[in-house]
Scaffold this active site. Structure first.
Site, mmCIF file in Angstrom:
data_model
loop_
_atom_site.group_PDB
_atom_site.id
_atom_site.type_symbol
_atom_site.label_atom_id
_atom_site.label_comp_id
_atom_site.label_asym_id
_atom_site.label_seq_id
_atom_site.Cartn_x
_atom_site.Cartn_y
_atom_site.Cartn_z
ATOM 1 N N GLU A 56 26.549 18.163 1.057
ATOM 2 C CA GLU A 56 26.011 19.216 0.194
ATOM 3 C C GLU A 56 26.888 20.468 0.225
ATOM 4 O OE1 GLU A 56 22.283 17.231 2.046
ATOM 5 O OE2 GLU A 56 24.442 17.401 2.447
ATOM 6 N N ALA A 166 41.046 -26.007 15.526
ATOM 7 C CA ALA A 166 41.197 -27.451 15.601
ATOM 8 C C ALA A 166 40.879 -27.941 17.014
ATOM 9 C CB ALA A 166 42.622 -27.843 15.216
ATOM 10 N N ARG A 210 44.979 -2.494 10.738
ATOM 11 C CA ARG A 210 46.303 -2.437 10.113
ATOM 12 C C ARG A 210 46.149 -2.472 8.597
ATOM 13 N NH1 ARG A 210 46.859 -6.520 13.813
ATOM 14 N NH2 ARG A 210 47.057 -8.084 12.160
#
Length: 368
Positions: A56, A166, A210
């Site tokens: 404000e 994996a 980054r």
């Protein structure tokens, strides 16, 4: 009844507020637009940093004398107390505005009451315009006030069959460069980034932001219960951003202490698995953290889910199949489908070849 001009002005205020995400903690993000007596934009602003002028004040300074007889649109109820800055309600009164429209009431007991002060001064006050949008943009701060703990966003990246790595533990890169850049924008909007010991060992993550101009670096937090995952020389111990290592009360931190990192260690009570999550959030809250980006692996994510401490989920799904390897979420204390944590999907966005899915937990009282 709100006019199109009212809606446009508040929409602009919501957009302005978002500019400071990640920079105002422990204060909220707030935007303000002032229209003069003829309905033209006279001034606008947003709260840019804790301790600095509120939205404000920026808008009133920009408006100058044109604020007199005008309308102020604010995403959060104008504050009514004197802290590091003066009360915005009084500033609006002194500027001569005749109408104030705010989106969301202030739940902070120290600051609330601005609406009543404005009405007592003869100003027309209206609440609720674009409340959902303003609430969503300020979700972290509002959650921290209402629950007394930081807001937690859990982010993960996985294959389409839910694997985060994996079978041989390789995981770079499951998702695209575009998705990884988007994660840095999430980091830039958080006060703290949290990972667990498994991630610290496997990836030696840096956790700093980054590629986001003007970003305030978040606190980097590693939940390292036994104090064995973060070793001297770890990337998270460099000077790019502040770092906190959360360990068990009885953990041996001799190696970190010898390397000069004792001031980066916080000791917390143990839980059945790992550290006590509510205690961790309390410790972060005490340090001014109001929003957490949880980037930890499946075990830490499971602990946060089990503690009921996840407020939003952002999943990056890559069009890849592995068929084996660790799943995105570990044991979260859910043993039957009836107890599953149901989510409400709020957003689905393609990012390059990947999908970003945003969802929030459905309240337990809601029927499915």
């Amino acid at each position: 009844m709100a006019t199109p001009a009212d809606t446009d002005a508040m929409g602009r205020a919501v957009t302005l507020a978002a500019r400071a995400l990640g920079a105002t903690s422990p204060n909220p993000v707030v935007g303000c637009v002032i229209l003069d007596a003829s309905g033209q934009v006279a001034g606008e602003g947003f709260h840019q940093r804790a301790g600095g002028p509120h939205a404000e004040i920026h808008a009133l300074r920009a408006a100058g004398d044109r604020a007199r007889g005008g309308t102020a649109y604010v995403t959060l109820e104008p504050c009514n107390h004197t802290g590091r800055t003066g009360p915005c309600a009084q500033a609006l009164i002194e500027a001569g505005v005749t109408r104030v429209v705010f989106a969301v009431g202030d739940p902070d007991q120290q600051a609330t009451g601005g609406a009543a002060t404005l009405r007592a001064a003869g100003i027309t006050v209206e609440q609720g315009l674009l409340a959902d949008e303003a609430e969503a943009g300020n979700a972290a701060w509002l959650t921290s006030v209402r629950r007394g703990r930081p807001y937690v966003l859990w982010k993960y990246a996985a294959t389409l069959d839910g694997r985060i790595a994996a079978a041989d533990t390789t995981s770079r890169w499951i998702t695209s460069a575009g998705a990884r850049a988007d994660v840095h924008r999430l980091r830039a909007g958080a006060d703290a980034v949290v990972v667990g010991s498994g991630t610290a060992r496997a990836d030696d993550p840096h956790l700093a932001v980054r590629g986001v101009e003007g970003a305030v670096q978040p606190l980097r937090v590693v939940v390292d219960t036994e104090a064995t995952a973060v070793r001297p020389g770890a990337r998270v111990l460099d000077g790019a951003a502040p770092t906190l290592i959360a360990v068990a009360e009885d953990a041996d931190t001799g190696e970190l202490t010898a390397a000069g990192h004792a001031d980066r260690v916080v000791r917390l009570p143990r839980a059945a698995r790992g550290l006590d999550i509510p205690a961790l959030l309390d410790a972060l809250y005490a340090r001014g953290v109001r929003s957490v980006l949880l980037e930890g692996g499946p075990a830490l994510a499971g602990s946060f889910i089990a503690a009921g401490a996840v407020d939003k989920v952002v999943g990056y799904l890559a069009p890849v199949l592995l068929g084996a390897g660790p799943a995105a979420l570990g044991d979260a204390g859910i043993s039957t489908i009836a107890d599953a944590l149901r989510l409400h999907v709020t957003d689905v966005v393609p990012i390059g070849p990947d999908l970003r899915i945003t969802a929030t937990p459905v309240p337990a009282t809601k029927e499915h």
